[in-house]
Design a protein around this motif. Structure first.
Motif, PDB file in Angstrom:
ATOM      1  N   GLU A 222       0.844  -1.189   0.000  1.00  0.00           N
ATOM      2  CA  GLU A 222       0.000   0.000   0.000  1.00  0.00           C
ATOM      3  C   GLU A 222       0.882   1.243   0.000  1.00  0.00           C
ATOM      4  O   GLU A 222       1.919   1.285   0.675  1.00  0.00           O
ATOM      5  CB  GLU A 222      -0.931   0.020   1.213  1.00  0.00           C
ATOM      6  N   TRP A 230      -4.437   5.480   2.213  1.00  0.00           N
ATOM      7  CA  TRP A 230      -3.600   4.380   1.752  1.00  0.00           C
ATOM      8  C   TRP A 230      -4.213   3.767   0.492  1.00  0.00           C
ATOM      9  O   TRP A 230      -5.396   3.463   0.455  1.00  0.00           O
ATOM     10  CB  TRP A 230      -3.445   3.321   2.833  1.00  0.00           C
ATOM     11  N   ILE A 231      -3.366   3.595  -0.536  1.00  0.00           N
ATOM     12  CA  ILE A 231      -3.807   3.076  -1.828  1.00  0.00           C
ATOM     13  C   ILE A 231      -3.175   1.704  -2.041  1.00  0.00           C
ATOM     14  O   ILE A 231      -1.952   1.553  -1.971  1.00  0.00           O
ATOM     15  CB  ILE A 231      -3.369   4.018  -2.969  1.00  0.00           C
ATOM     16  N   ALA A 232      -3.995   0.688  -2.299  1.00  0.00           N
ATOM     17  CA  ALA A 232      -3.463  -0.640  -2.601  1.00  0.00           C
ATOM     18  C   ALA A 232      -2.750  -0.609  -3.953  1.00  0.00           C
ATOM     19  O   ALA A 232      -3.255  -0.042  -4.922  1.00  0.00           O
ATOM     20  CB  ALA A 232      -4.584  -1.666  -2.620  1.00  0.00           C
ATOM     21  N   HIS A 261       5.109   3.939   2.345  1.00  0.00           N
ATOM     22  CA  HIS A 261       4.437   2.723   1.919  1.00  0.00           C
ATOM     23  C   HIS A 261       4.519   1.694   3.052  1.00  0.00           C
ATOM     24  O   HIS A 261       5.306   1.838   3.986  1.00  0.00           O
ATOM     25  CB  HIS A 261       5.042   2.168   0.625  1.00  0.00           C
ATOM     26  N   ARG A 264       0.339  -4.705   4.115  1.00  0.00           N
ATOM     27  CA  ARG A 264      -0.758  -5.211   4.946  1.00  0.00           C
ATOM     28  C   ARG A 264      -0.727  -6.747   4.946  1.00  0.00           C
ATOM     29  O   ARG A 264      -0.455  -7.381   3.925  1.00  0.00           O
ATOM     30  CB  ARG A 264      -2.100  -4.714   4.397  1.00  0.00           C
TER      31      ARG A 264
END
Length: 334
Positions: A222, A230-232, A261, A264
């Motif tokens: 992420e 947060w961007i996957a 970054h 997860r």
């Protein structure tokens, strides 16, 4: 290809039989824009001879080695009788949401730097490898992968120099006695799944110049977007993920972004990744392209950063080795 959360940069011009300067300049502008806006990008049509399956077969081959043999290659942080301090193996650690084991290698021929060899952590030390003929193929292929990623990094640095309005050879001195690091990483499956283990790698920026990442299909990476969300960044078959570190952001005069970054956890699933960190020589003098800041010696910069990295903490301060990963009780690790 469906819309992705990060820019996609096509490196096909690198594979043309003849240099097309117009295409290279367009590629430099495209990569530069991606690193200015996001700090991350997917690279596709990458000029490597290794497929993703081959890269991860190397990583899995190493982590299949019995734990006792891996610990013979462990850094002194984890095995006090071992001599290696920078290269080699580190076991998975509990706490701080950093649950991964890794194996790190540098150049096949180490730079000659007697002054650095006397440091507590020797950034120029030789690689350590598993013994025996069965491991020789692993070593040979890893050294070849390292060489190809180092070459790709040098070509990307040329693009970044062009994007910053400099001659393509501007960063050439970074390549002298480079101590880049190739890191095989294994994030063990958390069994049974634990709601407390939300992350297996905490939020951070990379410290150095340039990172090239092979990630597997498990996902979990992420990236922190400009809006604070947060961007996957999912797996894209055949791609590498590229991002820059704090030092390159500084070198660019703040034009490029060093982006936070994290990784997860994927409950019940293991994950592999193979990042390559391009690093200059330890004595390389680094300064902003604008020439308006102090010169930084790369080795001193990275040693200062390492004080906060768990795999280089003193053994007494390190968390216990994860028993379900290693099969060894914490007190046996010493």
């Amino acid at each position: 290809m469906s819309k992705l959360p990060l820019p996609v940069v096509d490196l096909s011009p690198f594979s043309l039989p003849h240099v097309d300067h117009a295409s290279i300049n367009m590629l430099a502008a495209e990569l530069g824009k991606a690193l200015e806006t996001e700090g991350f990008a997917y690279l596709v049509n990458v000029p490597l001879t290794f497929s993703h399956d081959q890269v991860f077969a190397l990583a899995k081959g190493f982590f299949r080695i019995p734990q006792a043999e891996k610990l013979r290659l462990a850094k002194r942080t984890f095995e006090r009788n071992n001599k290696n301090t920078y290269r080699g193996y580190f076991p998975a650690q509990t706490g701080s949401n950093n649950l991964k084991e890794g194996f790190e290698v540098g150049p096949s021929v180490s730079p000659i730097a007697p002054e650095w060899a006397r440091r507590k952590i020797d950034l120029t030390e030789a690689n350590v490898w598993p013994p025996g003929p069965s491991a020789s193929g692993l070593r040979k292929a890893t050294e070849q992968l390292y060489a190809e990623l180092q070459d790709l990094s040098s070509r990307l640095l040329s693009l970044l120099a062009t994007a910053l309005g400099k001659d393509p050879s501007y960063f050439e001195h970074y390549l002298q006695d480079s101590v880049s690091t190739l890191r095989h990483l294994h994030y063990p499956a958390i069994t049974p799944p634990s709601p407390q283990q939300e992350l297996c790698c905490t939020p951070h920026t990379d410290s150095g110049i340039l990172t090239l990442l092979h990630q597997d299909s498990t996902g979990g990476l992420e990236v922190l977007g400009p809006d604070g969300r947060w961007i996957a960044a999912p797996y894209v078959p055949g791609s590498l993920v590229v991002n820059i570190g704090d030092l390159m952001a500084r070198v660019s005069g703040g034009r490029f972004r060093a982006t936070y970054h994290r990784v997860r956890s994927s409950p019940g699933k293991e994950r592999y990744s193979v990042p390559f960190f391009f690093e200059p020589g330890v004595d390389c003098a680094i300064q902003s392209v604008d020439g308006d800041d102090e010169v930084v010696v790369y080795g001193e910069h990275v040693l200062a950063k390492m004080k906060g990295w768990v795999e280089f903490q003193d053994l007494e301060k390190s968390s216990a080795v994860v028993e379900h990963v290693t099969g060894i009780e914490p007190e046996e690790v010493e």
